[in-house]
Design an enzyme around this catalytic site. Structure first.
Site, mmCIF file in Angstrom:
data_model
loop_
_atom_site.group_PDB
_atom_site.id
_atom_site.type_symbol
_atom_site.label_atom_id
_atom_site.label_comp_id
_atom_site.label_asym_id
_atom_site.label_seq_id
_atom_site.Cartn_x
_atom_site.Cartn_y
_atom_site.Cartn_z
ATOM 1 N N THR A 77 2.802 -2.226 9.431
ATOM 2 C CA THR A 77 1.835 -2.208 8.335
ATOM 3 C C THR A 77 0.578 -1.389 8.613
ATOM 4 O O THR A 77 0.136 -0.624 7.776
ATOM 5 C CB THR A 77 1.426 -3.655 7.976
ATOM 6 N N HIS A 130 0.815 -1.221 0.000
ATOM 7 C CA HIS A 130 0.000 0.000 0.000
ATOM 8 C C HIS A 130 0.846 1.268 0.000
ATOM 9 O O HIS A 130 0.334 2.366 -0.177
ATOM 10 C CB HIS A 130 -1.003 -0.006 1.159
ATOM 11 N N SER A 164 4.509 2.925 7.868
ATOM 12 C CA SER A 164 4.220 1.743 7.061
ATOM 13 C C SER A 164 5.434 1.334 6.227
ATOM 14 O O SER A 164 6.009 2.154 5.514
ATOM 15 C CB SER A 164 3.044 2.009 6.125
ATOM 16 N N ILE A 174 -2.389 0.325 11.827
ATOM 17 C CA ILE A 174 -2.727 0.626 13.216
ATOM 18 C C ILE A 174 -4.234 0.558 13.384
ATOM 19 O O ILE A 174 -4.992 0.778 12.439
ATOM 20 C CB ILE A 174 -2.216 2.011 13.665
ATOM 21 N N GLY A 228 3.062 6.849 7.879
ATOM 22 C CA GLY A 228 4.437 7.079 7.463
ATOM 23 C C GLY A 228 5.374 6.002 7.968
ATOM 24 O O GLY A 228 6.447 5.785 7.421
ATOM 25 N N ASP A 233 0.275 -7.653 1.418
ATOM 26 C CA ASP A 233 0.629 -6.230 1.571
ATOM 27 C C ASP A 233 2.138 -6.027 1.695
ATOM 28 O O ASP A 233 2.614 -5.362 2.619
ATOM 29 C CB ASP A 233 -0.102 -5.618 2.763
ATOM 30 N N LEU A 289 -4.991 -24.778 -3.249
ATOM 31 C CA LEU A 289 -5.718 -26.003 -2.931
ATOM 32 C C LEU A 289 -7.015 -26.089 -3.707
ATOM 33 O O LEU A 289 -7.415 -27.164 -4.147
ATOM 34 C CB LEU A 289 -5.994 -26.055 -1.422
ATOM 35 N N GLY A 290 -7.675 -24.938 -3.887
ATOM 36 C CA GLY A 290 -8.923 -24.912 -4.640
ATOM 37 C C GLY A 290 -10.160 -25.030 -3.790
ATOM 38 O O GLY A 290 -11.091 -25.774 -4.132
#
Length: 499
Positions: free
Chosen positions: A262, A140, A246, A264, A244, A170, A301-302
């Site tokens: 990553t 992000h 992140s 909060i 900032g 992410d 796995l599907g």
């Protein structure tokens, strides 16, 4: 001092006395060294700290200084620019066509205006290959950037290039070129050894304050990321993390990176002591895959997984076991080929206990394509051992809803549901259809959310366990449902399975 005296002339006597009194107190700090009423800033503190205690505090302070000085050179600011397209406003779009201004075509480029927006985050240098330095950050932060600038701790700036990014976890990897072989590289720790209560430090550029360091403890591990749509679990910390931060590192007392900061949890947008970091072990393989393939290669796995309640577990016949519920499977997938059914409840994978759907997603995703995996599932009250050959996850297959069977989630027919829907016939038994997905077999059969299925292929069902047992695809060429509605039972069309 002369200027103060001159300015005092002409004021009232009372005021002058007050000023002079102030002057005596103020100036006596230097002039009257022998006064017993004078206190100096250099005076020893009233509290005496025991040498042993002070030594501990000094050692801790020295540790933090060493961590900061050792890790900060590998921490960078990531400045990005993103281009976005916004549809232009047409003031005539609601007028009748005969005015000569038809609605704009959403597909036409000229009906959109391009805007640039800037942002910043943090990152940490994790590898160097010749002149190429690799920075780990968040998707992000840099995943959609059109231009990237990498700013080092010493103030130097470099043009960055996106190597790879992954929305599911992410994470993004950015590179920059430099002849300087002394650029610091962070050491990666072992996040599996992180425990609640461990001391940790967060580094980055919160709100643009470059090279900031905050300290706290690990508040928890294994936190769910459902709120942000990530398949990762998270390390929770009370070290201050703000916008900032992140992409910046969370490090342990050895200066090793144990997580990538990553997100909060906050009602104000600022730190309230609830920060979350992706465990570094979750992304170590991603670094190699970004460099060699430009993407993360996930095992597939599907199946479609759902979280279920205790009431649901009771109807499924599995009591209060921990695990991951398979509500749907992809026809022709590794799961179906290996014997997994919709309605199975996974409790173990490769000898490791499964406790949540997120964990199963992560564990399967980390298995290389072509490798066999051993599953233990609960099928009603029975334990079943299965060996499945994992495939590579491909978006075009995963997004093909036409292969998702049955295309809805079966839910228990509760007394609450009957009361709410005014169903007074106590003989009505079955399951309730929920979460129908477009283009699936269920949608093709014209099933509706809230339908009550009472039989599968003319076999009566009275519970979730009965339903999924009857839904087993093994040997069946077609399946149909009996649906109860307003005192009537209607059979759906037959869904035929192509070979």
């Amino acid at each position: 001092m002369k200027k103060s005296t001159k300015n005092a002339i002409g004021i009232t006597v009372g005021t002058l006395a007050a000023v002079l009194t102030f002057g005596v107190v103020s100036f006596s700090c230097k002039a009257n060294n022998g006064s017993a009423n004078v206190a100096f800033a250099e005076t020893k503190p009233v509290v005496t700290i025991p040498k042993e205690s002070l030594a501990v505090a000094e050692a801790l302070q020295s540790t933090f200084r060493s961590i900061a000085s050792g890790v900060l050179p590998a921490v960078v600011e990531v400045d990005v620019t993103e281009k976005t397209k916004v549809k232009t406003y047409n003031p005539f779009k609601d007028l009748p066509f005969f005015f000569g201004f038809p609605d704009q075509d959403d597909q036409k480029e000229e009906n959109y205006r391009e805007y640039e927006q800037t942002g910043l985050g943090s990152g940490v240098i994790v590898r160097r290959n010749g002149k190429t330095n690799y920075v780990l950050t968040n998707n992000h932060v840099a995943g959609k950037a059109t231009t990237i600038k990498i700013k080092l701790n010493d103030g130097r700036e470099f043009d960055g290039k996106l190597v790879g990014a992954d929305e599911r976890i992410d994470i993004a990897l950015v590179s920059f070129e430099s002849d300087d072989q002394s650029i610091a590289i962070a050491a990666l720790g072992d996040s599996d050894e992180v425990h609640t209560g461990d001391i940790c430090i967060a580094l980055g550029s919160p709100l643009g304050y470059f090279g900031s360091v905050t300290q706290g403890i690990v508040s928890a591990t294994g936190r769910s990321g459902k709120g942000i749509g990530s398949i990762s679990d998270f390390i929770q910390t009370d070290a201050a993390i703000n916008q900032g931060n992140s992409g910046g590192p969370l490090v342990n007392i050895y200066g090793e990176v144990i997580g990538i900061n990553t997100w909060i949890a906050s009602s104000s947008g600022g730190s309230v002591g609830l920060g979350f970091s992706i465990p570094i072990n979750n992304v170590k393989k991603a670094i190699d895959q970004f460099i060699t393939k430009g993407k993360i290669v996930y095992g597939w796995l599907g199946v479609s997984l759902s979280d279920i309640t205790k009431i649901y577990k009771d109807s499924l016949g599995i009591n209060d076991e921990e695990g991951a519920f398979i509500s749907e499977i992809f026809i022709g997938s590794p799961a179906e080929k290996g014997g997994i059914r919709a309605g199975d409840y996974v409790v173990e994978l490769n000898g490791k206990k499964i406790t949540s759907t997120e964990q199963l997603s992560r564990e399967v995703g980390s298995i290389p394509s072509g490798e066999k995996a051993n599953f233990v599932v609960l099928r009603g009250k029975n334990k079943v051992n299965l060996t499945i050959t994992i495939d590579e996850r491909e978006d075009n297959i995963v997004n093909d809803n036409s292969k998702l069977w049955p295309g809805f989630i079966a839910t228990p027919l509760t007394e609450e549901f009957k009361t709410k829907n005014k169903i007074t016939d106590k003989k009505v038994k079955g399951i309730v259809v929920a979460n129908i997905i477009e283009k699936t077999p269920a949608a093709a059969l014209r099933l509706q959310n809230g339908d009550i299925i009472t039989a599968v292929n003319d076999i009566p069902v009275t519970s979730i366990e009965d339903f999924y047992e009857a839904l087993d695809l093994n040997g069946k060429k077609e399946i149909w449902f009996d649906v109860w509605e307003e005192g009537h039972t209607i059979s759906t069309g037959h869904y035929k399975f192509s070979k």
